[in-house]
Design an enzyme around this catalytic site. Structure first.
Site, PDB file in Angstrom:
ATOM      1  N   GLU A  98      14.574 -33.515  -1.046  1.00 17.52           N
ATOM      2  CA  GLU A  98      13.495 -32.847  -1.748  1.00 17.52           C
ATOM      3  C   GLU A  98      12.572 -32.257  -0.705  1.00 17.52           C
ATOM      4  O   GLU A  98      12.168 -32.949   0.231  1.00 17.52           O
ATOM      5  CB  GLU A  98      12.741 -33.854  -2.623  1.00 17.52           C
ATOM      6  N   GLY A  99      12.272 -30.987  -0.837  1.00 18.00           N
ATOM      7  CA  GLY A  99      11.354 -30.360   0.109  1.00 18.00           C
ATOM      8  C   GLY A  99      10.094 -29.952  -0.610  1.00 18.00           C
ATOM      9  O   GLY A  99       9.775 -30.486  -1.678  1.00 18.00           O
ATOM     10  N   GLY A 102      11.267 -27.920  -4.125  1.00 16.17           N
ATOM     11  CA  GLY A 102      12.238 -28.283  -5.147  1.00 16.17           C
ATOM     12  C   GLY A 102      13.176 -29.363  -4.696  1.00 16.17           C
ATOM     13  O   GLY A 102      13.082 -29.873  -3.583  1.00 16.17           O
ATOM     14  N   VAL A 104      17.176 -30.829  -4.158  1.00 15.69           N
ATOM     15  CA  VAL A 104      18.498 -30.327  -3.766  1.00 15.69           C
ATOM     16  C   VAL A 104      19.538 -31.349  -4.221  1.00 15.69           C
ATOM     17  O   VAL A 104      19.409 -32.545  -3.938  1.00 15.69           O
ATOM     18  CB  VAL A 104      18.570 -30.113  -2.237  1.00 15.69           C
ATOM     19  N   ASP A 220       9.365 -21.975   9.847  1.00 14.05           N
ATOM     20  CA  ASP A 220       9.283 -23.343   9.342  1.00 14.05           C
ATOM     21  C   ASP A 220      10.295 -24.228  10.055  1.00 14.05           C
ATOM     22  O   ASP A 220      11.023 -25.000   9.426  1.00 14.05           O
ATOM     23  CB  ASP A 220       9.509 -23.346   7.824  1.00 14.05           C
TER      24      ASP A 220
END
Ligand SMILES: Nc1ncnc2c1ncn2[C@@H]1O[C@H](COP(=O)(O)OP(=O)(O)O)[C@@H](O)[C@H]1O
Ligand SMILES: [Mg+2]
Length: 420
Positions: A98-99, A102, A104, A220
């Site tokens: 989870e980032g 959202g 994954v 990022d």
């Protein structure tokens, strides 16, 4: 630098400025609800060239048409029902991570799903779009990863844009993120040689982006966005914040400050001026994490140790001092010469003056040389994280904190104003 045969050709030269000046600033002040988002979408002008700004305001049908036209069979446009089926309705049992934007989930594509698509495991990211910002991140990933192909970038297989749902389908990376290997207690410690291999792979990915005809700034770079193949080949993923670099005589692009605390370059935070050298700074932070096994920011530590760069700097120039901050999980099993050179490289990368930072091809060269060192630290065991400096400050640095404190969601801008 080895590039794939397919040349990198951006769809649009002006996409970045439009995104920052209009979409982001408007929606950060007043983020619309999902229903407002639907009302606001305007049709594309009749002009058919695919552009970031156009797509940001298009209906999902129009976006699908444009993407299909631009990518052809290179990317698959999946239906939501197909992705539901292959992930068991996005079951939490299939959750990979989870980032900031959202969850994954793992999925299996069988050979009957689509013609020309081989049976394989995939990772499906379900974006929580919450207005235009999430949509923009989704679009950035489709546009960048859809066009860029390189052994050190994760492969985008397809996307889904249905009503307000936005999903991405990537190749599955069996060993997950570098973050999990470095910081999760359940994982086995990464050996020194593997750390060097990962650093080289990630550096190659970044060098590829920076070396493109029109450079791409990743923006990022961090351990959770470095994914690992079965043999620990590193691949960059998550292009939600990627930007086209400056053009012509421009030295930088000016953007709203987005990224992750602890990794973002100080001059970018203070001025909003973004260059490929901002990525080099973040690369230096990841090198420090590989060396020390500490997170870039750890709020649970004493004040003087919370910021990894500030804390580590005084230790990086001598092998004796460096030994005090090496990851205890390495248990002394690392090349002393190699660690020293990696530390000096990290120090250069995190230079305050961006011009003092090396370029990525130079970084790769230095790291590749480290692979040849066979000397290993003679003593094994836990290395105390103490030094003359820490003693002077009166902090006990011997306790290794387990907390994940200080980690910021990637989608949060660094300015405190956004996303209340
Ligand atoms: N292709 C993949 N294979 C395996 N795990 C993945 C894959 N993509 C993402 N993940 C896992 O999900 C996490 C979040 O993914 P990411 O793309 O960074 O999401 P976000 O945009 O929300 O930050 C990663 O750190 C990783 O643990
Ligand atoms: Mg991420």
């Amino acid at each position: 630098m080895k590039k794939q045969s397919k040349p990198w050709r951006p769809f649009t030269a002006n996409c970045c400025s439009v995104e920052d000046k209009t979409i982001f600033s408007n929606f950060s002040r007043c983020r619309p609800s999902r229903s407002e988002f639907s009302k606001d979408v305007a049709p594309l002008p009749s002009f058919r060239r695919l552009s970031f700004s156009d797509l940001s305001r298009s209906s999902s049908t129009r976006i699908n048409e444009d993407l299909a036209q631009s990518f052809g069979s290179d990317l698959h446009d999946f239906q939501l029902s197909e992705l539901r089926a292959i992930t068991q309705n996005f079951s939490s049992n299939f959750l990979l991570g989870e980032g900031g934007f959202g969850t994954v989930h793992k999925g299996y594509i069988d050979e009957n799903l689509r013609q020309g698509l081989k049976a394989q495991a995939v990772a499906v990211k379900l974006l929580d779009i919450e207005g235009l910002q999430g949509h923009r991140e989704w679009l950035a990933e489709v546009i960048f990863l859809g066009q860029l192909r390189h052994p050190h970038l994760v492969k985008l297989i397809g996307y889904c844009c249905e009503d307000e749902e936005r999903l991405l389908v990537y190749e599955f990376m069996p060993r997950g993120s570098l973050e999990n290997h470095l910081f999760k207690r359940i994982s086995i410690s990464l050996p020194w040689g593997t750390r060097v291999k990962i650093a080289i792979g990630a550096a190659k990915g970044l060098a590829f982006l920076h070396g493109a005809e029109q450079p791409v700034i990743y923006r990022d770079f961090k351990t959770s966005n470095i994914l690992l193949d079965s043999d620990f080949t590193a691949k960059l993923s998550d292009f939600g914040l990627a930007k086209m670099g400056p053009e012509g005589s421009n030295t930088h692009v000016t953007t709203r400050v987005m990224g992750t605390y602890g990794y973002a370059a100080p001059e970018y935070i203070s001025t909003g001026h973004l260059t490929t050298r901002s990525d080099v700074y973040s690369f230096g932070v990841v090198l420090l994490e590989l060396l020390t096994g500490r997170r870039s920011l750890e709020k649970a530590r004493p004040k003087s140790e919370q910021n990894l760069v500030d804390w580590a700097k005084p230790y990086l120039t001598s092998s004796r001092r460096l030994r005090c901050i090496m990851d205890p999980r390495l248990a002394g099993q690392y090349s002393v010469k190699g660690a020293k050179e990696m530390a000096l490289l990290a120090l250069q990368c995190v230079s305050l003056n961006p011009k003092d930072r090396p370029k990525m091809p130079g970084v790769i060269e230095t790291l590749e040389n480290l692979q040849h060192y066979k000397d290993m630290a003679i003593t094994c065991g836990q290395w105390p994280a103490s030094s003359p400096k820490s003693t002077r400050n009166g902090f006990s640095t011997k306790v290794r904190m387990e907390s994940k404190g200080g980690y910021h969601r990637k989608s949060s801008p660094i300015t405190p104003s956004k996303k209340a």
